[in-house]
Design a protein around this motif. Structure first.
Motif, PDB file in Angstrom:
ATOM      1  N   LEU A   1      42.033 -20.894 -16.680  1.00 33.78           N
ATOM      2  CA  LEU A   1      43.478 -20.873 -16.477  1.00 33.78           C
ATOM      3  C   LEU A   1      43.938 -21.976 -15.526  1.00 33.78           C
ATOM      4  O   LEU A   1      44.998 -22.585 -15.719  1.00 33.78           O
ATOM      5  CB  LEU A   1      43.898 -19.508 -15.922  1.00 33.78           C
ATOM      6  N   ALA A   2      43.146 -22.218 -14.483  1.00 32.98           N
ATOM      7  CA  ALA A   2      43.494 -23.285 -13.546  1.00 32.98           C
ATOM      8  C   ALA A   2      43.488 -24.640 -14.244  1.00 32.98           C
ATOM      9  O   ALA A   2      44.242 -25.549 -13.867  1.00 32.98           O
ATOM     10  CB  ALA A   2      42.507 -23.287 -12.382  1.00 32.98           C
ATOM     11  N   ARG A   3      42.663 -24.765 -15.277  1.00 34.11           N
ATOM     12  CA  ARG A   3      42.553 -26.031 -16.002  1.00 34.11           C
ATOM     13  C   ARG A   3      43.583 -26.144 -17.132  1.00 34.11           C
ATOM     14  O   ARG A   3      44.190 -27.197 -17.339  1.00 34.11           O
ATOM     15  CB  ARG A   3      41.130 -26.158 -16.560  1.00 34.11           C
ATOM     16  N   THR A   4      43.796 -25.044 -17.881  1.00 34.36           N
ATOM     17  CA  THR A   4      44.652 -25.099 -19.070  1.00 34.36           C
ATOM     18  C   THR A   4      46.070 -24.603 -18.817  1.00 34.36           C
ATOM     19  O   THR A   4      47.019 -25.044 -19.489  1.00 34.36           O
ATOM     20  CB  THR A   4      44.058 -24.242 -20.201  1.00 34.36           C
TER      21      THR A   4
ATOM     22  N   ASN B   1      47.155 -21.742 -19.596  1.00 34.06           N
ATOM     23  CA  ASN B   1      47.596 -21.026 -20.790  1.00 34.06           C
ATOM     24  C   ASN B   1      46.588 -19.925 -21.148  1.00 34.06           C
ATOM     25  O   ASN B   1      45.389 -20.202 -21.289  1.00 34.06           O
ATOM     26  CB  ASN B   1      47.735 -22.018 -21.948  1.00 34.06           C
ATOM     27  N   ILE B   2      47.100 -18.699 -21.340  1.00 34.92           N
ATOM     28  CA  ILE B   2      46.234 -17.566 -21.682  1.00 34.92           C
ATOM     29  C   ILE B   2      45.576 -17.779 -23.034  1.00 34.92           C
ATOM     30  O   ILE B   2      44.381 -17.499 -23.209  1.00 34.92           O
ATOM     31  CB  ILE B   2      47.045 -16.252 -21.691  1.00 34.92           C
ATOM     32  N   SER B   3      46.324 -18.269 -24.012  1.00 32.56           N
ATOM     33  CA  SER B   3      45.778 -18.458 -25.359  1.00 32.56           C
ATOM     34  C   SER B   3      44.632 -19.458 -25.359  1.00 32.56           C
ATOM     35  O   SER B   3      43.598 -19.238 -26.004  1.00 32.56           O
ATOM     36  CB  SER B   3      46.881 -18.919 -26.323  1.00 32.56           C
ATOM     37  N   GLN B   4      44.811 -20.572 -24.673  1.00 33.05           N
ATOM     38  CA  GLN B   4      43.752 -21.583 -24.616  1.00 33.05           C
ATOM     39  C   GLN B   4      42.520 -21.042 -23.891  1.00 33.05           C
ATOM     40  O   GLN B   4      41.388 -21.314 -24.279  1.00 33.05           O
ATOM     41  CB  GLN B   4      44.267 -22.843 -23.924  1.00 33.05           C
ATOM     42  N   THR B   5      42.757 -20.268 -22.821  1.00 29.78           N
ATOM     43  CA  THR B   5      41.635 -19.662 -22.092  1.00 29.78           C
ATOM     44  C   THR B   5      40.862 -18.718 -22.996  1.00 29.78           C
ATOM     45  O   THR B   5      39.617 -18.734 -23.017  1.00 29.78           O
ATOM     46  CB  THR B   5      42.149 -18.910 -20.852  1.00 29.78           C
ATOM     47  N   ALA B   6      41.587 -17.871 -23.753  1.00 29.05           N
ATOM     48  CA  ALA B   6      40.929 -16.950 -24.679  1.00 29.05           C
ATOM     49  C   ALA B   6      40.107 -17.715 -25.707  1.00 29.05           C
ATOM     50  O   ALA B   6      38.979 -17.334 -26.044  1.00 29.05           O
ATOM     51  CB  ALA B   6      41.975 -16.077 -25.361  1.00 29.05           C
ATOM     52  N   SER B   7      40.662 -18.812 -26.215  1.00 29.24           N
ATOM     53  CA  SER B   7      39.947 -19.615 -27.208  1.00 29.24           C
ATOM     54  C   SER B   7      38.694 -20.243 -26.609  1.00 29.24           C
ATOM     55  O   SER B   7      37.629 -20.240 -27.228  1.00 29.24           O
ATOM     56  CB  SER B   7      40.876 -20.709 -27.753  1.00 29.24           C
ATOM     57  N   GLU B   8      38.790 -20.770 -25.404  1.00 28.94           N
ATOM     58  CA  GLU B   8      37.631 -21.400 -24.746  1.00 28.94           C
ATOM     59  C   GLU B   8      36.500 -20.400 -24.526  1.00 28.94           C
ATOM     60  O   GLU B   8      35.317 -20.742 -24.655  1.00 28.94           O
ATOM     61  CB  GLU B   8      38.052 -21.993 -23.396  1.00 28.94           C
ATOM     62  N   LEU B   9      36.871 -19.168 -24.193  1.00 30.57           N
ATOM     63  CA  LEU B   9      35.858 -18.171 -23.851  1.00 30.57           C
ATOM     64  C   LEU B   9      35.468 -17.283 -25.032  1.00 30.57           C
ATOM     65  O   LEU B   9      34.685 -16.343 -24.862  1.00 30.57           O
ATOM     66  CB  LEU B   9      36.364 -17.292 -22.699  1.00 30.57           C
ATOM     67  N   ALA B  10      36.001 -17.594 -26.218  1.00 35.38           N
ATOM     68  CA  ALA B  10      35.714 -16.825 -27.433  1.00 35.38           C
ATOM     69  C   ALA B  10      36.089 -15.360 -27.260  1.00 35.38           C
ATOM     70  O   ALA B  10      35.347 -14.450 -27.651  1.00 35.38           O
ATOM     71  CB  ALA B  10      34.245 -16.974 -27.824  1.00 35.38           C
ATOM     72  N   LEU B  11      37.255 -15.124 -26.634  1.00 35.61           N
ATOM     73  CA  LEU B  11      37.785 -13.782 -26.433  1.00 35.61           C
ATOM     74  C   LEU B  11      39.175 -13.714 -27.061  1.00 35.61           C
ATOM     75  O   LEU B  11      39.824 -14.738 -27.309  1.00 35.61           O
ATOM     76  CB  LEU B  11      37.883 -13.453 -24.938  1.00 35.61           C
ATOM     77  N   SER B  12      39.651 -12.506 -27.276  1.00 31.31           N
ATOM     78  CA  SER B  12      41.022 -12.357 -27.759  1.00 31.31           C
ATOM     79  C   SER B  12      41.979 -12.471 -26.582  1.00 31.31           C
ATOM     80  O   SER B  12      41.607 -12.206 -25.429  1.00 31.31           O
ATOM     81  CB  SER B  12      41.203 -11.007 -28.450  1.00 31.31           C
TER      82      SER B  12
ATOM     83  N   LYS C   1      44.758  -5.367 -10.342  1.00 32.89           N
ATOM     84  CA  LYS C   1      45.091  -4.023  -9.890  1.00 32.89           C
ATOM     85  C   LYS C   1      44.040  -3.493  -8.920  1.00 32.89           C
ATOM     86  O   LYS C   1      44.360  -2.826  -7.919  1.00 32.89           O
ATOM     87  CB  LYS C   1      45.204  -3.096 -11.102  1.00 32.89           C
ATOM     88  N   ALA C   2      42.771  -3.776  -9.227  1.00 30.49           N
ATOM     89  CA  ALA C   2      41.682  -3.302  -8.361  1.00 30.49           C
ATOM     90  C   ALA C   2      41.794  -3.889  -6.958  1.00 30.49           C
ATOM     91  O   ALA C   2      41.522  -3.210  -5.955  1.00 30.49           O
ATOM     92  CB  ALA C   2      40.333  -3.652  -8.986  1.00 30.49           C
ATOM     93  N   TYR C   3      42.184  -5.153  -6.844  1.00 30.81           N
ATOM     94  CA  TYR C   3      42.269  -5.809  -5.538  1.00 30.81           C
ATOM     95  C   TYR C   3      43.668  -5.720  -4.928  1.00 30.81           C
ATOM     96  O   TYR C   3      43.856  -6.059  -3.749  1.00 30.81           O
ATOM     97  CB  TYR C   3      41.856  -7.279  -5.660  1.00 30.81           C
ATOM     98  N   GLY C   4      44.669  -5.312  -5.731  1.00 29.59           N
ATOM     99  CA  GLY C   4      46.024  -5.159  -5.203  1.00 29.59           C
ATOM    100  C   GLY C   4      46.754  -6.460  -4.980  1.00 29.59           C
ATOM    101  O   GLY C   4      47.680  -6.520  -4.150  1.00 29.59           O
ATOM    102  N   VAL C   5      46.363  -7.524  -5.677  1.00 29.88           N
ATOM    103  CA  VAL C   5      47.024  -8.832  -5.556  1.00 29.88           C
ATOM    104  C   VAL C   5      47.137  -9.455  -6.938  1.00 29.88           C
ATOM    105  O   VAL C   5      46.426  -9.076  -7.873  1.00 29.88           O
ATOM    106  CB  VAL C   5      46.242  -9.796  -4.631  1.00 29.88           C
ATOM    107  N   ASP C   6      48.060 -10.422  -7.095  1.00 35.01           N
ATOM    108  CA  ASP C   6      48.152 -11.205  -8.336  1.00 35.01           C
ATOM    109  C   ASP C   6      47.304 -12.458  -8.183  1.00 35.01           C
ATOM    110  O   ASP C   6      47.420 -13.185  -7.183  1.00 35.01           O
ATOM    111  CB  ASP C   6      49.603 -11.597  -8.611  1.00 35.01           C
ATOM    112  N   PHE C   7      46.448 -12.710  -9.149  1.00 35.72           N
ATOM    113  CA  PHE C   7      45.653 -13.932  -9.158  1.00 35.72           C
ATOM    114  C   PHE C   7      46.374 -15.077  -9.869  1.00 35.72           C
ATOM    115  O   PHE C   7      46.012 -16.236  -9.671  1.00 35.72           O
ATOM    116  CB  PHE C   7      44.306 -13.670  -9.852  1.00 35.72           C
ATOM    117  N   VAL C   8      47.361 -14.728 -10.741  1.00 36.49           N
ATOM    118  CA  VAL C   8      48.043 -15.738 -11.540  1.00 36.49           C
ATOM    119  C   VAL C   8      49.549 -15.629 -11.307  1.00 36.49           C
ATOM    120  O   VAL C   8      50.118 -14.528 -11.307  1.00 36.49           O
ATOM    121  CB  VAL C   8      47.735 -15.561 -13.037  1.00 36.49           C
ATOM    122  N   ASP C   9      50.192 -16.774 -11.107  1.00 35.43           N
ATOM    123  CA  ASP C   9      51.653 -16.826 -11.000  1.00 35.43           C
ATOM    124  C   ASP C   9      52.198 -16.979 -12.422  1.00 35.43           C
ATOM    125  O   ASP C   9      52.150 -18.063 -13.010  1.00 35.43           O
ATOM    126  CB  ASP C   9      52.064 -18.012 -10.123  1.00 35.43           C
ATOM    127  N   ARG C  10      52.728 -15.882 -12.979  1.00 32.97           N
ATOM    128  CA  ARG C  10      53.197 -15.869 -14.361  1.00 32.97           C
ATOM    129  C   ARG C  10      54.633 -16.358 -14.499  1.00 32.97           C
ATOM    130  O   ARG C  10      55.181 -16.372 -15.609  1.00 32.97           O
ATOM    131  CB  ARG C  10      53.044 -14.455 -14.927  1.00 32.97           C
TER     132      ARG C  10
END
Length: 307
Positions: free
Chosen positions: A16-19, A21-32, A45-54
């Motif tokens: 995500l830091a590189r692209t 984009n969620i879609s590109q990240t999913a494609s790179e990692l072969a995930l949906s 949610k587990a850590y109680g913070v946002d990792f991504v500024d949406r």
């Protein structure tokens, strides 16, 4: 502790830091795309913070996301190193060997074994204990030591023994006690040289001294013991200073006796002989690096005997 979830999150955040984009990240990692979004939300949610500024396009990591990514990388790497090292330890590539030996015997044996053992097994830590024979044998029996090397001790049913080498003895005479005419060849009976004369002995808990005492008794020799020491090197140095005569193993290095006012006479093997053994607990299974030490020691002294 497993870091599979954290490792997957590292990959997502790096992408995500590189692209951006969620879609590109999913494609790179072969995930949906839903899978990537769910994994990201679950950890946030587990850590109680946002990792991504949406709110930005392209997406950016928040300060918390950047901080988490920088720290978790180090944790994941440390965990991988830990896992790899434990696998190596299980294969006996690392480890520790605890070895007991009499101080006087250490200078004869250890220089011939430890350097080559360290070259062959550089990751094995050798812990050395130099004490009297009786306490070292007891430490092996109690399981506090892996091995003990010494002159054949009194038989102990709890211990197993492997022969290392045979040795004889030598009489060290200071100048003031040496006769004008010295015997030629190995000496059988040293009573004319020692009986009633000043003498330096090892302490009674030494197995080598037990051999010396047996020899002196056999030939009715009663020297005037002026000092007992736990180290035969000390006895030799004091002999050079004229304190008294002493008996040492013939194999003991005596380079420091050169150019000194002492005479060294070998004792005949027919009347004075010691057997040096490696002792270990009868019921303890030897691990790989302990057995390797025993095998190397035996091979070394077998080679010495044939050269």
């Amino acid at each position: 502790m497993a870091l599979d979830r954290e490792t997957q999150l590292i990959q997502i955040l790096e992408s995500l830091a590189r692209t951006g984009n969620i879609s590109q990240t999913a494609s790179e990692l072969a995930l949906s795309q839903p899978t990537v979004s769910k994994l990201l939300r679950t950890q946030e949610k587990a850590y109680g913070v946002d990792f991504v500024d949406r709110s930005t396009h392209p997406l950016k990591l928040t300060y918390a996301g950047e901080y988490y990514l920088s720290k978790i990388r180090g944790i994941a790497q440390a965990y991988q190193t830990l896992s790899n090292n434990l696998t190596t330890y299980a294969a006996d590539a690392h480890g520790r060997i605890t070895l007991g030996i009499n101080p006087s015997l250490a200078q004869v044996i250890l220089p011939q074994i430890l350097p080559q053992y360290h070259l062959r097994y550089p990751q094995i830590e050798v812990q050395l204990r130099e004490r009297d024979s009786l306490s070292l044998q007891q430490s092996v029996q109690n399981g506090d030591l892996d091995l003990y090397i010494g002159v054949t001790p009194a038989y102990n049913a709890a211990l197993a023994y492997q022969h290392l080498y045979s040795d004889t003895g030598a009489l060290v005479l200071p100048e003031r006690l040496a006769p004008q005419t010295l015997p030629s060849g190995p000496v059988v009976d040293i009573s004319p040289l020692v009986n009633g004369k000043d003498f330096i002995s090892e302490t009674p808990d030494s197995d080598f001294q037990r051999t010396v005492d047996g020899y002196l008794t056999k030939y009715n020799i009663t020297p005037n013991v002026v000092l007992q020491t736990a180290n035969l090197t000390t006895a030799c140095v004091l002999a050079t200073a004229g304190l008294g005569a002493t008996i040492i193993p013939l194999s003991m290095p005596t380079h420091y006796l050169q150019d000194t006012a002492v005479t060294t006479l070998p004792l005949a093997a027919s009347v004075f002989q010691t057997e040096v053994e490696i002792a270990y607990h009868q019921e303890r299974q030897l691990n790989t690096h302990v057995q390797a030490f025993i095998d190397m020691a035996i091979a070394t002294f077998e080679d010495n005997a044939t050269t």
